[in-house]
Design a protein around this motif. Structure first.
Motif, PDB file in Angstrom:
ATOM      1  N   GLY A 165       0.823  -1.211   0.000  1.00  0.00           N
ATOM      2  CA  GLY A 165       0.000   0.000   0.000  1.00  0.00           C
ATOM      3  C   GLY A 165       0.850   1.251   0.000  1.00  0.00           C
ATOM      4  O   GLY A 165       0.618   2.200  -0.774  1.00  0.00           O
ATOM      5  N   ALA A 166       1.888   1.281   0.849  1.00  0.00           N
ATOM      6  CA  ALA A 166       2.790   2.429   0.891  1.00  0.00           C
ATOM      7  C   ALA A 166       3.525   2.590  -0.431  1.00  0.00           C
ATOM      8  O   ALA A 166       3.720   3.713  -0.925  1.00  0.00           O
ATOM      9  N   GLU A 167       3.940   1.480  -1.023  1.00  0.00           N
ATOM     10  CA  GLU A 167       4.646   1.570  -2.302  1.00  0.00           C
ATOM     11  C   GLU A 167       3.768   2.151  -3.401  1.00  0.00           C
ATOM     12  O   GLU A 167       4.233   2.937  -4.244  1.00  0.00           O
ATOM     13  N   GLU A 168       2.487   1.785  -3.410  1.00  0.00           N
ATOM     14  CA  GLU A 168       1.592   2.323  -4.433  1.00  0.00           C
ATOM     15  C   GLU A 168       1.398   3.835  -4.269  1.00  0.00           C
ATOM     16  O   GLU A 168       1.190   4.550  -5.255  1.00  0.00           O
ATOM     17  N   ILE A 169       1.490   4.336  -3.050  1.00  0.00           N
ATOM     18  CA  ILE A 169       1.444   5.787  -2.841  1.00  0.00           C
ATOM     19  C   ILE A 169       2.679   6.442  -3.451  1.00  0.00           C
ATOM     20  O   ILE A 169       2.593   7.458  -4.152  1.00  0.00           O
ATOM     21  N   VAL A 170       3.821   5.840  -3.215  1.00  0.00           N
ATOM     22  CA  VAL A 170       5.066   6.387  -3.753  1.00  0.00           C
ATOM     23  C   VAL A 170       5.074   6.314  -5.278  1.00  0.00           C
ATOM     24  O   VAL A 170       5.602   7.211  -5.955  1.00  0.00           O
ATOM     25  N   VAL A 171       4.487   5.267  -5.851  1.00  0.00           N
ATOM     26  CA  VAL A 171       4.420   5.163  -7.306  1.00  0.00           C
ATOM     27  C   VAL A 171       3.671   6.365  -7.884  1.00  0.00           C
ATOM     28  O   VAL A 171       4.095   6.959  -8.892  1.00  0.00           O
ATOM     29  N   ASP A 172       2.563   6.759  -7.252  1.00  0.00           N
ATOM     30  CA  ASP A 172       1.841   7.952  -7.705  1.00  0.00           C
ATOM     31  C   ASP A 172       2.724   9.197  -7.617  1.00  0.00           C
ATOM     32  O   ASP A 172       2.726  10.044  -8.528  1.00  0.00           O
ATOM     33  N   GLU A 173       3.476   9.306  -6.528  1.00  0.00           N
ATOM     34  CA  GLU A 173       4.308  10.491  -6.338  1.00  0.00           C
ATOM     35  C   GLU A 173       5.495  10.494  -7.300  1.00  0.00           C
ATOM     36  O   GLU A 173       5.931  11.559  -7.768  1.00  0.00           O
ATOM     37  N   LEU A 174       6.005   9.308  -7.623  1.00  0.00           N
ATOM     38  CA  LEU A 174       7.046   9.218  -8.643  1.00  0.00           C
ATOM     39  C   LEU A 174       6.515   9.669 -10.004  1.00  0.00           C
ATOM     40  O   LEU A 174       7.196  10.387 -10.753  1.00  0.00           O
ATOM     41  N   ALA A 175       5.302   9.234 -10.325  1.00  0.00           N
ATOM     42  CA  ALA A 175       4.704   9.641 -11.593  1.00  0.00           C
ATOM     43  C   ALA A 175       4.594  11.155 -11.671  1.00  0.00           C
ATOM     44  O   ALA A 175       4.909  11.760 -12.714  1.00  0.00           O
ATOM     45  N   ALA A 176       4.206  11.786 -10.580  1.00  0.00           N
ATOM     46  CA  ALA A 176       4.090  13.244 -10.568  1.00  0.00           C
ATOM     47  C   ALA A 176       5.452  13.904 -10.746  1.00  0.00           C
ATOM     48  O   ALA A 176       5.595  14.896 -11.475  1.00  0.00           O
ATOM     49  N   LYS A 177       6.475  13.345 -10.082  1.00  0.00           N
ATOM     50  CA  LYS A 177       7.823  13.898 -10.212  1.00  0.00           C
ATOM     51  C   LYS A 177       8.312  13.858 -11.665  1.00  0.00           C
ATOM     52  O   LYS A 177       9.026  14.751 -12.120  1.00  0.00           O
ATOM     53  N   LEU A 178       7.910  12.796 -12.372  1.00  0.00           N
ATOM     54  CA  LEU A 178       8.377  12.610 -13.741  1.00  0.00           C
ATOM     55  C   LEU A 178       7.383  13.154 -14.765  1.00  0.00           C
ATOM     56  O   LEU A 178       7.570  12.957 -15.975  1.00  0.00           O
ATOM     57  N   GLY A 179       6.333  13.816 -14.265  1.00  0.00           N
ATOM     58  CA  GLY A 179       5.361  14.421 -15.161  1.00  0.00           C
ATOM     59  C   GLY A 179       4.538  13.416 -15.940  1.00  0.00           C
ATOM     60  O   GLY A 179       4.125  13.686 -17.073  1.00  0.00           O
ATOM     61  N   LYS A 180       4.253  12.258 -15.333  1.00  0.00           N
ATOM     62  CA  LYS A 180       3.518  11.202 -16.012  1.00  0.00           C
ATOM     63  C   LYS A 180       2.158  10.982 -15.357  1.00  0.00           C
ATOM     64  O   LYS A 180       1.980  11.176 -14.154  1.00  0.00           O
ATOM     65  N   ASP A 181       1.203  10.537 -16.155  1.00  0.00           N
ATOM     66  CA  ASP A 181      -0.091  10.106 -15.633  1.00  0.00           C
ATOM     67  C   ASP A 181       0.106   8.838 -14.797  1.00  0.00           C
ATOM     68  O   ASP A 181       0.871   7.943 -15.205  1.00  0.00           O
ATOM     69  N   PRO A 182      -0.566   8.707 -13.632  1.00  0.00           N
ATOM     70  CA  PRO A 182      -0.325   7.532 -12.770  1.00  0.00           C
ATOM     71  C   PRO A 182      -0.592   6.194 -13.439  1.00  0.00           C
ATOM     72  O   PRO A 182       0.131   5.229 -13.194  1.00  0.00           O
ATOM     73  N   VAL A 183      -1.637   6.100 -14.257  1.00  0.00           N
ATOM     74  CA  VAL A 183      -1.921   4.836 -14.932  1.00  0.00           C
ATOM     75  C   VAL A 183      -0.875   4.573 -16.016  1.00  0.00           C
ATOM     76  O   VAL A 183      -0.322   3.465 -16.122  1.00  0.00           O
TER      77      VAL A 183
END
Length: 735
Positions: free
Chosen positions: A535-553
């Motif tokens: 669960g925590a990792e999936e939160i970080v995945v969203d935040e990584l996507a934002a850092k890289l300017g990518k859509d989460p899906v």
């Protein structure tokens, strides 16, 4: 793992007036069930081995020691060496039996087997493993019974067995003659009957398995006819309740008013046991009055000086260090805290026990009955073969009934008092002194450059999980057959390494667990380490996507490792309308998880316009479990996982205050109510392929990530402590 092509089943008859078939399941060249003789094929790489594989390997020598009977009434009775706790297992197994025997589902009766120590490691219900481990053995056992029915009909009619078929609980001849199974049951039991080799149907011929089917016990449950432990009519068994200490692990020093309590109306006995003081009475109301009237001098508990802040500080201090220096490249750091959580099954801990000088009989909802039998026998001073343990269907578990606290207490009270007892934990007992999911602290660092994730480190510190329910012995027994780095790990490490895996190509990925040995009553809680860790990792995945300017899906899709993983993600994105416009204060969130040879994605919509009372308004879930036996049961499992995630992500947890949870009931432990359930939930089961994967644990981690991510998008606040709304907004019950 062992090659399925080398497995064989040995069929034998159990002494009975009608057909009772048992199979023993082993490996070529092995005389089952001699565990020491099993030589499995070399293990798969560590990243391909999961806990279910380990459990299947441990249980292989006895996996086929199943018993199925067909009576003259035509009913098929199958003895299930697992526990039904509401997960729908009896229905799925009945479907497998009905499919292989070509009988209507209504003619199958699945009965829970007593503790059977000869099954060694093969009677533990947990880790999403029941269908995975039973799928082949149940089908082979039913196929063996079908073959005997066909052979009996062929002998009666004097025709070759190869020309006969089965349909609707009968053997059918080419000329239209039929013989119902009930009419063949006695002849089919003849030891001298010549029976051809029996093999299960190919999956392509299934007509029931894979079809959404309602539970076989649903009517009994909704009409009140289903018998749970305290519904059993055990002659002479008197109600019993236990006064428990004011802190976890406290001990009894003295009972100051025992004579006065014994004199109360209906009170029959007062018994000191290791966990408290038991009162036996004519009614539960009188037992409750008696226990509340007790004046007990208590000894210190095991964590009297600890409260939430102190426990969190210990976890933070114990968290293993991150390795990759943050200055080498762009990075993202995040830390998370998850609270203790109660299992909170609807049926509280309960048991009936009748302990005599020369024997004992126990009735309880038990997921590890062999260990319960062994432990109770030692506690009451009897040989194991003099203790009978009856497994009773239970009203929920989520890991709680891996332990048998009530059964042990009932046995101790029965022995001391010389009478059978019906012991019940109150809701306050169950919430405060029951076992709980340990609190955890998480530290994650991801480094990235040029649109790629270069490393992903996750360090977990958790209060120690108690594995004394039999899993530890299983892991020890299979250690030599596991890949390096798993087989030589401790119990917790092995479970962590075989359940927690990243599904993403994130460069150098490391996940490390450190346990803090606090003496608290912990236990595996649904999804064990994965609910918090993934669960925590999936939160970080969203935040990584934002850092890289990518859509989460799109970001997840780019980094997922397999087409099967991408398929479930694509399904929820399409069916859930990912990216649609939402009102201010509302948002979508997505999460993914893969475990036990299954994978799922979850998309939620959350209304957080009142941040103190957020609500999931819609959920779309896609799941691939390989081969679903009962898609309707699978949907129920995922809906349950979603509800657990809604509860523990948003409001439900336990506050520890000076050695005791403050919460004492459902009114204080904020598990989701009906009003918190999404008005719209759509679940998509992907087409069947291969063998069944696990489902019981699967749904929680993806939903935790999806809900937390939706909350972050809706509120602009990245959640770091769970549950997100966790005030003590109630008056605790007295200790």
């Amino acid at each position: 793992m062992a090659d399925h092509g080398r497995r064989r089943f040995l069929t034998y008859l159990v002494a009975a007036p009608t057909l009772a078939v048992a199979t023993r399941f082993g490996l070529d060249g092995v005389d089952p069930p001699t565990a020491q003789a099993v030589v499995p094929t070399p293990p798969a790489p560590a990243d391909l081995v999961d806990l279910g594989d380990v459990l299947i390997l441990a249980g292989a020598p006895t996996a086929g020691m199943l018993v199925l009977g067909i009576g003259e009434d035509g009913l098929v009775r199958f003895r299930l060496p697992r526990e039904e706790v509401g997960q729908g297992l009896t229905t799925a197994v009945a479907m497998l039996v009905a499919e292989e025997l070509d009988v209507p589902l209504s003619q199958v009766r699945v009965e829970l087997d007593d503790a059977r120590p000869e099954l060694l490691f093969n009677q533990l219900t947990g880790s999403s493993n029941s269908i995975r481990s039973l799928y082949d053995p149940v089908r082979h056992t039913a196929a063996a019974a079908r073959a005997r029915m066909v052979a009996a009909a062929a002998d009666r009619w004097g025709v070759p067995a190869g020309g006969l078929t089965t349909r609707g609980g009968a053997v059918v001849a080419p000329d239209g003659r039929t013989a119902a199974y009930g009419s063949l049951a006695t002849a089919a039991a003849a030891p001298a009957l010549g029976v051809p080799a029996a093999t299960p149907k190919p999956e392509s011929a299934h007509t029931l398995v894979g079809t959404p089917t309602s539970r076989i016990d649903a009517r009994a449950m909704v009409t009140g006819r289903q018998e749970y432990t305290l519904d059993l009519d055990v002659p002479g068994a008197k109600p019993c309740m236990v006064r428990r200490p004011p802190t976890l692990g406290g001990t009894v020093k003295a009972v100051r008013n025992e004579a006065a309590v014994r004199a109360m109306p209906g009170v029959l006995d007062v018994v000191v046991i290791p966990t408290g003081v038991a009162v036996v009475a004519e009614t539960f109301g009188q037992a409750l009055d008696g226990k509340n009237a007790l004046d007990v001098a208590w000894g210190a508990g095991t964590v009297d000086t600890l409260s939430d802040d102190g426990i969190r500080a210990r976890l933070r201090a114990a968290t293993a260090p991150l390795v990759v220096p943050p200055l080498l490249t762009a990075h993202l750091d995040a830390e998370f805290d998850f609270a203790f959580v109660s299992h909170a099954p609807l049926e509280t801990n309960s048991a009936v026990a009748d302990v005599r000088a020369d024997r004992a009989t126990i009735w309880s909802g038990l997921k590890s009955p062999i260990v319960a039998q062994q432990t109770i026998a030692a506690a009451v001073g009897l040989p194991v073969d003099k203790v009978t343990v009856h497994v009773v269907q239970a009203g929920g578990s989520f890991g709680r009934r891996l332990f048998f606290d009530a059964a042990l207490e009932a046995a101790q009270v029965s022995k001391a008092g010389g009478r059978p007892v019906r012991l019940m934990w109150s809701r306050i007992d169950d919430t405060r002194h029951g076992r709980m999911r340990p609190a955890t602290h998480h530290k994650i660092r991801a480094t990235f450059a040029l649109g790629q994730v270069l490393s992903f480190e996750h360090r977990v510190a958790a209060v120690e999980t108690d594995f004394r329910h039999g899993l530890g012995e299983i892991l020890t027994a299979t250690a030599a057959s596991l890949p390096p780095g798993i087989g030589n790990a401790g119990f917790a490490q092995t479970l962590f390494l075989t359940t927690v895996k990243s599904p993403y190509h994130f460069g150098l990925t490391t996940q490390v667990l450190t346990e803090v040995p606090l003496k608290m009553p912990t236990a595996s809680w649904r999804s064990v380490y994965s609910a918090n860790t993934r669960g925590a990792e999936e939160i970080v995945v969203d935040e990584l996507a934002a850092k890289l300017g990518k859509d989460p899906v799109a970001f997840r899709r780019a980094f997922l490792k397999t087409a099967a993983q991408r398929a479930v993600l694509d399904k929820v994105a399409a069916e859930g309308g990912w990216g649609r416009d939402m009102p201010a204060g509302c948002a979508q969130g997505v999460g993914f998880h893969e475990e036990y040879k299954s994978r799922t994605a979850c998309l939620v919509e959350l209304d957080a316009r009142d941040p103190g009372n957020p609500r999931v308004t819609k959920a779309v879930i896609a799941v691939d479990v390989g081969r679903p036996v009962n898609p309707r049961g699978l949907e129920a499992q995922l809906l349950g996982g979603l509800t657990d995630a809604i509860s523990t992500t948003l409001r439900a947890g336990l506050h520890i205050d000076k050695g005791l949870p403050l919460e004492g009931s459902y009114s204080q432990f904020r598990y989701a109510r009906q009003k918190d359930s999404p008005p719209e939930v759509r679940i998509f089961v992907l087409p069947a392929t291969g063998e069944p994967g696990g489902a019981g644990e699967l749904g929680v981690p993806a939903a935790v990530g999806a809900i937390a991510n939706a909350y972050a998008r809706a509120t602009g606040t990245r959640p770091r402590r769970f549950p997100v709304n966790f005030d003590v907004d109630f008056t605790p019950f007295p200790r």
